[in-house]
Write a protein that holds these residues in place. Structure first.
Motif, PDB file in Angstrom:
ATOM      1  N   GLN A 107      29.622 -23.941  10.299  1.00  0.00           N
ATOM      2  CA  GLN A 107      29.058 -22.858   9.496  1.00  0.00           C
ATOM      3  C   GLN A 107      29.839 -21.581   9.779  1.00  0.00           C
ATOM      4  O   GLN A 107      30.004 -21.193  10.922  1.00  0.00           O
ATOM      5  N   ASP A 108      30.330 -20.970   8.722  1.00  0.00           N
ATOM      6  CA  ASP A 108      30.892 -19.630   8.830  1.00  0.00           C
ATOM      7  C   ASP A 108      30.423 -18.831   7.618  1.00  0.00           C
ATOM      8  O   ASP A 108      29.579 -19.300   6.857  1.00  0.00           O
ATOM      9  N   GLN A 109      30.936 -17.642   7.439  1.00  0.00           N
ATOM     10  CA  GLN A 109      30.422 -16.782   6.367  1.00  0.00           C
ATOM     11  C   GLN A 109      30.731 -17.317   4.973  1.00  0.00           C
ATOM     12  O   GLN A 109      29.972 -17.111   4.050  1.00  0.00           O
ATOM     13  N   GLN A 110      31.837 -18.018   4.815  1.00  0.00           N
ATOM     14  CA  GLN A 110      32.234 -18.476   3.497  1.00  0.00           C
ATOM     15  C   GLN A 110      31.713 -19.869   3.140  1.00  0.00           C
ATOM     16  O   GLN A 110      31.399 -20.149   2.007  1.00  0.00           O
ATOM     17  N   GLN A 111      31.645 -20.764   4.101  1.00  0.00           N
ATOM     18  CA  GLN A 111      31.367 -22.158   3.767  1.00  0.00           C
ATOM     19  C   GLN A 111      30.569 -22.872   4.840  1.00  0.00           C
ATOM     20  O   GLN A 111      30.505 -22.431   5.978  1.00  0.00           O
ATOM     21  N   HIS A 112      29.983 -23.982   4.428  1.00  0.00           N
ATOM     22  CA  HIS A 112      29.308 -24.911   5.330  1.00  0.00           C
ATOM     23  C   HIS A 112      29.948 -26.274   5.098  1.00  0.00           C
ATOM     24  O   HIS A 112      29.893 -26.814   4.000  1.00  0.00           O
ATOM     25  N   ARG A 125      38.398 -31.444   5.587  1.00  0.00           N
ATOM     26  CA  ARG A 125      39.106 -30.732   4.512  1.00  0.00           C
ATOM     27  C   ARG A 125      40.179 -31.592   3.842  1.00  0.00           C
ATOM     28  O   ARG A 125      41.296 -31.140   3.602  1.00  0.00           O
TER      29      ARG A 125
END
Length: 179
Positions: free
Chosen positions: A83-88, A110
Protein backbone atom coordinates in the motif's frame (compact mmCIF):
# COMPACT_ATOMS: atom_id res chain seq x y z
CA UNK A 1 23.87 -0.24 -7.32
CA UNK A 2 21.83 1.14 -4.45
CA UNK A 3 23.02 -0.18 -1.10
CA UNK A 4 20.97 -0.59 2.07
CA UNK A 5 21.88 -1.99 5.49
CA UNK A 6 19.91 -3.61 8.32
CA UNK A 7 20.64 -5.74 11.36
CA UNK A 8 18.62 -8.88 12.12
CA UNK A 9 17.63 -9.57 15.74
CA UNK A 10 19.43 -12.32 17.63
CA UNK A 11 16.16 -13.86 18.82
CA UNK A 12 14.17 -15.14 15.81
CA UNK A 13 10.78 -14.74 17.52
CA UNK A 14 11.41 -11.07 18.29
CA UNK A 15 8.86 -8.48 17.14
CA UNK A 16 11.17 -5.51 17.66
CA UNK A 17 11.58 -3.33 14.55
CA UNK A 18 14.63 -3.73 12.35
CA UNK A 19 15.85 -0.36 11.06
CA UNK A 20 16.65 -0.16 7.33
CA UNK A 21 19.35 2.39 6.48
CA UNK A 22 20.72 3.65 3.19
CA UNK A 23 24.41 3.99 2.32
CA UNK A 24 24.63 7.32 4.23
CA UNK A 25 23.27 5.66 7.41
CA UNK A 26 19.96 7.55 7.11
CA UNK A 27 16.91 5.59 8.26
CA UNK A 28 14.52 4.84 5.39
CA UNK A 29 12.16 2.37 7.04
CA UNK A 30 11.52 -0.53 9.39
CA UNK A 31 10.71 -4.21 9.11
CA UNK A 32 9.35 -6.38 11.91
CA UNK A 33 7.83 -9.76 12.50
CA UNK A 34 4.10 -9.74 13.08
CA UNK A 35 1.86 -12.06 15.08
CA UNK A 36 -1.84 -11.65 14.38
CA UNK A 37 -2.86 -13.41 17.60
CA UNK A 38 -1.23 -14.18 20.93
CA UNK A 39 -1.84 -17.87 20.19
CA UNK A 40 0.42 -17.61 17.12
CA UNK A 41 3.24 -16.23 19.23
CA UNK A 42 2.89 -18.99 21.83
CA UNK A 43 2.64 -21.73 19.19
CA UNK A 44 5.77 -20.37 17.47
CA UNK A 45 7.72 -21.13 20.65
CA UNK A 46 6.86 -24.82 20.34
CA UNK A 47 6.40 -25.42 16.62
CA UNK A 48 9.06 -23.97 14.36
CA UNK A 49 7.75 -21.77 11.51
CA UNK A 50 4.19 -21.71 12.87
CA UNK A 51 3.51 -18.06 12.05
CA UNK A 52 5.78 -16.18 9.65
CA UNK A 53 4.27 -12.80 8.86
CA UNK A 54 6.19 -9.58 8.23
CA UNK A 55 5.37 -5.85 8.11
CA UNK A 56 7.60 -3.32 6.33
CA UNK A 57 7.01 0.44 6.61
CA UNK A 58 8.78 3.45 5.19
CA UNK A 59 10.03 6.10 7.60
CA UNK A 60 7.17 8.48 6.83
CA UNK A 61 4.70 5.54 6.74
CA UNK A 62 3.69 6.27 3.16
CA UNK A 63 4.58 2.75 2.00
CA UNK A 64 3.36 -0.25 3.98
CA UNK A 65 3.94 -3.87 3.00
CA UNK A 66 2.20 -6.59 4.97
CA UNK A 67 2.43 -10.34 4.47
CA UNK A 68 -0.09 -12.98 5.52
CA UNK A 69 0.73 -16.67 5.43
CA UNK A 70 -1.77 -18.95 3.72
CA UNK A 71 -1.95 -22.26 5.57
CA UNK A 72 -0.84 -25.21 3.55
CA UNK A 73 0.61 -28.52 4.62
CA UNK A 74 2.45 -29.11 1.36
CA UNK A 75 3.85 -25.74 0.26
CA UNK A 76 4.06 -22.42 2.05
CA UNK A 77 2.42 -19.39 0.43
CA UNK A 78 2.14 -15.79 1.50
CA UNK A 79 -0.14 -13.04 0.24
CA UNK A 80 1.75 -9.77 0.29
CA UNK A 81 -0.14 -6.46 0.17
CA UNK A 82 1.70 -3.29 -0.86
CA UNK A 83 0.00 0.00 0.00
CA UNK A 84 1.26 3.43 -0.94
CA UNK A 85 -0.41 6.71 -1.84
CA UNK A 86 -0.97 5.85 -5.49
CA UNK A 87 -1.77 2.14 -5.56
CA UNK A 88 -2.61 -1.04 -3.71
CA UNK A 89 -0.90 -4.12 -5.14
CA UNK A 90 -1.11 -7.74 -3.98
CA UNK A 91 0.96 -10.71 -5.03
CA UNK A 92 1.65 -14.25 -3.87
CA UNK A 93 5.02 -15.49 -2.72
CA UNK A 94 5.29 -19.27 -3.19
CA UNK A 95 7.81 -21.67 -1.73
CA UNK A 96 9.13 -24.00 -4.45
CA UNK A 97 11.92 -25.50 -2.33
CA UNK A 98 12.62 -29.18 -2.56
CA UNK A 99 15.06 -29.16 0.36
CA UNK A 100 15.09 -26.70 3.25
CA UNK A 101 18.85 -26.11 2.85
CA UNK A 102 18.38 -24.92 -0.73
CA UNK A 103 15.34 -22.58 -0.65
CA UNK A 104 13.69 -21.33 -3.81
CA UNK A 105 10.79 -18.83 -3.74
CA UNK A 106 8.85 -17.51 -6.73
CA UNK A 107 6.61 -14.44 -7.10
CA UNK A 108 5.14 -12.20 -9.80
CA UNK A 109 5.01 -8.45 -9.29
CA UNK A 110 3.95 -5.75 -11.79
CA UNK A 111 3.97 -8.20 -14.71
CA UNK A 112 7.45 -9.58 -14.01
CA UNK A 113 8.31 -12.91 -12.45
CA UNK A 114 11.10 -13.20 -9.90
CA UNK A 115 12.95 -16.07 -8.23
CA UNK A 116 14.52 -15.85 -4.80
CA UNK A 117 17.34 -18.35 -4.32
CA UNK A 118 19.86 -19.25 -1.70
CA UNK A 119 22.37 -21.91 -2.62
CA UNK A 120 23.60 -24.53 -0.19
CA UNK A 121 26.61 -23.36 1.88
CA UNK A 122 26.35 -19.88 0.38
CA UNK A 123 25.30 -17.13 2.76
CA UNK A 124 23.96 -14.74 0.14
CA UNK A 125 20.40 -14.58 -1.19
CA UNK A 126 19.80 -13.56 -4.80
CA UNK A 127 16.58 -12.20 -6.30
CA UNK A 128 16.59 -12.93 -10.03
CA UNK A 129 14.43 -11.51 -12.80
CA UNK A 130 13.20 -14.68 -14.54
CA UNK A 131 12.72 -12.98 -17.92
CA UNK A 132 16.31 -11.76 -18.29
CA UNK A 133 18.08 -14.01 -15.75
CA UNK A 134 19.80 -10.97 -14.21
CA UNK A 135 20.24 -10.55 -10.46
CA UNK A 136 18.02 -7.66 -9.40
CA UNK A 137 19.01 -7.75 -5.71
CA UNK A 138 21.67 -9.48 -3.62
CA UNK A 139 21.45 -9.72 0.18
CA UNK A 140 24.52 -10.84 2.11
CA UNK A 141 26.21 -10.72 5.52
CA UNK A 142 28.57 -7.78 5.99
CA UNK A 143 31.06 -9.67 8.14
CA UNK A 144 31.70 -13.20 9.25
CA UNK A 145 32.75 -12.18 12.77
CA UNK A 146 30.47 -13.67 15.47
CA UNK A 147 29.64 -10.25 16.94
CA UNK A 148 28.62 -8.78 13.59
CA UNK A 149 26.93 -11.87 12.15
CA UNK A 150 23.50 -10.25 11.94
CA UNK A 151 24.46 -7.15 9.94
CA UNK A 152 23.08 -7.48 6.43
CA UNK A 153 23.60 -5.56 3.19
CA UNK A 154 21.13 -5.28 0.33
CA UNK A 155 22.50 -4.31 -3.08
CA UNK A 156 19.67 -3.33 -5.39
CA UNK A 157 20.16 -2.75 -9.10
CA UNK A 158 19.50 0.90 -10.00
CA UNK A 159 17.09 0.22 -12.89
CA UNK A 160 15.17 -2.38 -10.89
CA UNK A 161 11.38 -2.24 -10.65
CA UNK A 162 11.71 -3.82 -7.20
CA UNK A 163 11.84 -1.43 -4.24
CA UNK A 164 14.15 -2.03 -1.24
CA UNK A 165 11.07 -2.53 0.95
CA UNK A 166 9.77 -5.34 -1.27
CA UNK A 167 13.19 -7.00 -1.49
CA UNK A 168 13.71 -6.93 2.29
CA UNK A 169 10.18 -8.23 2.92
CA UNK A 170 10.74 -11.22 0.63
CA UNK A 171 14.21 -11.84 2.09
CA UNK A 172 13.01 -11.72 5.70
CA UNK A 173 10.21 -14.22 4.98
CA UNK A 174 12.74 -16.55 3.35
CA UNK A 175 15.15 -16.12 6.24
CA UNK A 176 12.51 -16.88 8.88
CA UNK A 177 11.24 -19.92 6.99
CA UNK A 178 14.62 -21.66 6.53
CA UNK A 179 16.20 -21.23 9.95
Amino acid sequence: MNTFHFQKPYFRLSTSPIIIRDNNQVEIGKVRRLYYHRVDQIMSLFIDRWAIDVVVESKDRVIRIQSKRISSWLRNKWTIHIQDQQQHVSFQLEDHSMVRMNPHFVFQLRGKSYSVKKKFANRQVTILDDDSGVAVAVIYYESMLPIQITRMTLELKEDSSLSPYEAICVYYILDLSIQ
